[in-house]
Scaffold this motif. Structure first.
Motif, PDB file in Angstrom:
ATOM      1  N   SER A 136     -69.352  49.905  44.672  1.00  0.00           N
ATOM      2  CA  SER A 136     -70.405  48.904  44.814  1.00  0.00           C
ATOM      3  C   SER A 136     -70.514  48.099  43.536  1.00  0.00           C
ATOM      4  O   SER A 136     -70.268  48.612  42.441  1.00  0.00           O
ATOM      5  CB  SER A 136     -71.752  49.576  45.100  1.00  0.00           C
ATOM      6  OG  SER A 136     -72.803  48.621  45.137  1.00  0.00           O
ATOM      7  N   ILE A 137     -70.953  46.839  43.668  1.00  0.00           N
ATOM      8  CA  ILE A 137     -71.270  46.084  42.462  1.00  0.00           C
ATOM      9  C   ILE A 137     -72.505  46.670  41.784  1.00  0.00           C
ATOM     10  O   ILE A 137     -72.773  46.365  40.615  1.00  0.00           O
ATOM     11  CB  ILE A 137     -71.452  44.580  42.731  1.00  0.00           C
ATOM     12  CG1 ILE A 137     -72.682  44.301  43.590  1.00  0.00           C
ATOM     13  CG2 ILE A 137     -70.213  43.978  43.351  1.00  0.00           C
ATOM     14  CD1 ILE A 137     -73.098  42.831  43.583  1.00  0.00           C
ATOM     15  N   ALA A 138     -73.252  47.521  42.499  1.00  0.00           N
ATOM     16  CA  ALA A 138     -74.385  48.221  41.889  1.00  0.00           C
ATOM     17  C   ALA A 138     -73.931  49.054  40.700  1.00  0.00           C
ATOM     18  O   ALA A 138     -74.722  49.327  39.786  1.00  0.00           O
ATOM     19  CB  ALA A 138     -75.077  49.115  42.916  1.00  0.00           C
ATOM     20  N   GLY A 139     -72.661  49.448  40.696  1.00  0.00           N
ATOM     21  CA  GLY A 139     -72.130  50.222  39.586  1.00  0.00           C
ATOM     22  C   GLY A 139     -72.039  49.446  38.284  1.00  0.00           C
ATOM     23  O   GLY A 139     -71.861  50.036  37.221  1.00  0.00           O
ATOM     24  N   PHE A 140     -72.191  48.112  38.356  1.00  0.00           N
ATOM     25  CA  PHE A 140     -72.155  47.282  37.157  1.00  0.00           C
ATOM     26  C   PHE A 140     -73.542  47.008  36.593  1.00  0.00           C
ATOM     27  O   PHE A 140     -73.669  46.390  35.540  1.00  0.00           O
ATOM     28  CB  PHE A 140     -71.488  45.934  37.458  1.00  0.00           C
ATOM     29  CG  PHE A 140     -70.117  46.022  38.049  1.00  0.00           C
ATOM     30  CD1 PHE A 140     -69.220  46.991  37.621  1.00  0.00           C
ATOM     31  CD2 PHE A 140     -69.715  45.147  39.051  1.00  0.00           C
ATOM     32  CE1 PHE A 140     -67.944  47.067  38.169  1.00  0.00           C
ATOM     33  CE2 PHE A 140     -68.449  45.219  39.602  1.00  0.00           C
ATOM     34  CZ  PHE A 140     -67.560  46.190  39.157  1.00  0.00           C
ATOM     35  N   ILE A 141     -74.590  47.458  37.317  1.00  0.00           N
ATOM     36  CA  ILE A 141     -75.952  47.028  37.005  1.00  0.00           C
ATOM     37  C   ILE A 141     -76.862  48.243  36.816  1.00  0.00           C
ATOM     38  O   ILE A 141     -76.907  49.116  37.692  1.00  0.00           O
ATOM     39  CB  ILE A 141     -76.510  46.157  38.150  1.00  0.00           C
ATOM     40  CG1 ILE A 141     -75.566  44.984  38.440  1.00  0.00           C
ATOM     41  CG2 ILE A 141     -77.909  45.666  37.829  1.00  0.00           C
ATOM     42  CD1 ILE A 141     -75.884  44.250  39.733  1.00  0.00           C
ATOM     43  N   ALA A 238     -72.408  40.299  35.302  1.00  0.00           N
ATOM     44  CA  ALA A 238     -72.867  41.619  34.856  1.00  0.00           C
ATOM     45  C   ALA A 238     -72.098  42.106  33.638  1.00  0.00           C
ATOM     46  O   ALA A 238     -72.616  42.887  32.839  1.00  0.00           O
ATOM     47  CB  ALA A 238     -72.753  42.629  35.998  1.00  0.00           C
ATOM     48  N   HIS A 239     -70.857  41.653  33.505  1.00  0.00           N
ATOM     49  CA  HIS A 239     -70.025  42.100  32.387  1.00  0.00           C
ATOM     50  C   HIS A 239     -70.389  41.421  31.071  1.00  0.00           C
ATOM     51  O   HIS A 239     -69.960  41.868  30.005  1.00  0.00           O
ATOM     52  CB  HIS A 239     -68.550  41.860  32.698  1.00  0.00           C
ATOM     53  CG  HIS A 239     -68.014  42.744  33.790  1.00  0.00           C
ATOM     54  ND1 HIS A 239     -67.972  44.116  33.691  1.00  0.00           N
ATOM     55  CD2 HIS A 239     -67.493  42.436  35.012  1.00  0.00           C
ATOM     56  CE1 HIS A 239     -67.443  44.628  34.799  1.00  0.00           C
ATOM     57  NE2 HIS A 239     -67.160  43.632  35.617  1.00  0.00           N
ATOM     58  N   VAL A 240     -71.163  40.338  31.135  1.00  0.00           N
ATOM     59  CA  VAL A 240     -71.494  39.606  29.910  1.00  0.00           C
ATOM     60  C   VAL A 240     -73.001  39.502  29.665  1.00  0.00           C
ATOM     61  O   VAL A 240     -73.428  38.900  28.687  1.00  0.00           O
ATOM     62  CB  VAL A 240     -70.877  38.186  29.933  1.00  0.00           C
ATOM     63  CG1 VAL A 240     -69.368  38.261  29.961  1.00  0.00           C
ATOM     64  CG2 VAL A 240     -71.400  37.374  31.119  1.00  0.00           C
ATOM     65  N   THR A 241     -73.798  40.090  30.553  1.00  0.00           N
ATOM     66  CA  THR A 241     -75.254  40.033  30.432  1.00  0.00           C
ATOM     67  C   THR A 241     -75.777  41.325  29.812  1.00  0.00           C
ATOM     68  O   THR A 241     -75.349  42.413  30.211  1.00  0.00           O
ATOM     69  CB  THR A 241     -75.904  39.830  31.819  1.00  0.00           C
ATOM     70  OG1 THR A 241     -75.362  38.649  32.421  1.00  0.00           O
ATOM     71  CG2 THR A 241     -77.408  39.691  31.699  1.00  0.00           C
ATOM     72  N   ALA A 244     -80.447  45.290  29.257  1.00  0.00           N
ATOM     73  CA  ALA A 244     -81.896  45.198  29.431  1.00  0.00           C
ATOM     74  C   ALA A 244     -82.267  44.074  30.400  1.00  0.00           C
ATOM     75  O   ALA A 244     -83.195  44.218  31.211  1.00  0.00           O
ATOM     76  CB  ALA A 244     -82.572  44.969  28.082  1.00  0.00           C
ATOM     77  N   ILE A 245     -81.526  42.976  30.337  1.00  0.00           N
ATOM     78  CA  ILE A 245     -81.786  41.860  31.250  1.00  0.00           C
ATOM     79  C   ILE A 245     -81.378  42.237  32.671  1.00  0.00           C
ATOM     80  O   ILE A 245     -82.094  41.966  33.645  1.00  0.00           O
ATOM     81  CB  ILE A 245     -81.048  40.594  30.784  1.00  0.00           C
ATOM     82  CG1 ILE A 245     -81.628  40.111  29.453  1.00  0.00           C
ATOM     83  CG2 ILE A 245     -81.125  39.493  31.842  1.00  0.00           C
ATOM     84  CD1 ILE A 245     -80.910  38.925  28.859  1.00  0.00           C
ATOM     85  N   LEU A 246     -80.228  42.887  32.806  1.00  0.00           N
ATOM     86  CA  LEU A 246     -79.773  43.323  34.131  1.00  0.00           C
ATOM     87  C   LEU A 246     -80.772  44.293  34.751  1.00  0.00           C
ATOM     88  O   LEU A 246     -81.072  44.216  35.950  1.00  0.00           O
ATOM     89  CB  LEU A 246     -78.399  43.981  34.023  1.00  0.00           C
ATOM     90  CG  LEU A 246     -77.220  43.079  33.668  1.00  0.00           C
ATOM     91  CD1 LEU A 246     -75.972  43.927  33.413  1.00  0.00           C
ATOM     92  CD2 LEU A 246     -76.949  42.068  34.777  1.00  0.00           C
ATOM     93  N   ALA A 247     -81.281  45.222  33.947  1.00  0.00           N
ATOM     94  CA  ALA A 247     -82.233  46.209  34.453  1.00  0.00           C
ATOM     95  C   ALA A 247     -83.517  45.533  34.931  1.00  0.00           C
ATOM     96  O   ALA A 247     -84.086  45.900  35.968  1.00  0.00           O
ATOM     97  CB  ALA A 247     -82.541  47.243  33.374  1.00  0.00           C
TER      98      ALA A 247
END
Length: 262
Positions: A136-141, A238-241, A244-247
């Protein structure tokens, strides 16, 4: 078995059922599994494609449940495995029971790894086979209010990349990771997330589209596929953010009560 044979887990509904339909259309006899009685009606639907379908109801969060599935294979050769079974869980981590979060971990990680290990050993031995792992892309966040689920998917995404490298000398074996975003399935109801922004959203992906993307990548032997252009953009960002912002962004989607009342 003389025909091609596939195992597909989590196949009673959603992405798993759509993957099973694609496999049946491609001439695979099927062994499908889920932890609910709905696996039997799914099998009846799939038999309309003219292939042999065996259904197993088993708790794939346990080694015993996975053994029940493997016992149903018998002496047959597994040509294709779609390791798709998964479980979600919403709400804050401190509000979750140990039994509930352990079942997410054991379904998404323990049972999946055990099944992969058993099937891959035979595939590597004959240097032939195809595997699709639903990540899942959830794995990046960082998954605020979905922390355990996102953590398990981060593990699955990473694990798939690792074993793909370990087994790269098995030229006849391919391992593909399917990484969707939110999908219109029973996932959010089962995870108690219907009162969240993401759970109530009507912009979730169609499971048939996600399965088609995964199947196409699997047949092409691709390493991974992010399904849907919006999800591709999100995965890239997600790889460059900063985490804390992603969360915080995830919190806005997944916090209980975040759904728009209108």
């Amino acid at each position: 078995m003389t025909k091609k044979f596939a195992i597909i887990t989590g196949a009673s509904t959603g992405i798993g059922l759509e993957l099973a339909k694609l496999a049946a259309q491609d001439g695979y006899d099927l062994l499908i599994a889920a932890d609910e009685p709905g696996i039997e009606p799914a099998a009846e639907t799939l038999r309309d494609y003219g292939v042999l379908v065996k259904a197993v109801e088993a708790d794939l969060s346990t080694l015993e449940g996975v053994d029940t599935l493997l016992d149903a294979v018998g002496e047959g050769r597994v040509d294709l495995l779609c390791a798709n079974a998964g479980r979600g869980l919403g709400h804050g981590f401190l509000d979750q029971s140990v039994a509930d979060w352990r079942r997410v971990v054991d379904t998404n990680i323990t049972g999946t790894l055990y099944l992969l290990q058993q099937v891959l050993r035979d595939m590597v031995g004959r240097d032939d086979g195809k595997v699709l792992i639903t990540g899942s892309i959830a794995g990046f966040i960082p998954g605020s209010f979905q922390a355990v689920y996102n953590g398990t998917k981060a593990f699955v995404d990473s694990f798939a990349d690792a074993i793909r490298n370990e087994l790269k000398d098995s030229k006849g074996l391919t391992i593909t990771t399917l990484m969707p975003g939110p999908v219109e399935t029973e996932f959010f109801a089962r995870a108690d997330m219907l009162d969240t922004d993401v759970g109530a959203s009507d912009s979730k992906s169609d499971p048939a589209d996600v399965a088609h993307d995964g199947w196409k990548a699997l047949m092409a032997g691709e390493a991974n596929i992010v399904s849907g252009w919006k999800n591709k953009v999100q995965a890239t960002l997600a790889h460059v953010t900063p985490a804390a912002i992603l969360a915080e962004q995830h919190r806005q989607m997944a916090e209980p009560g975040s759904a728009d009342p209108e």
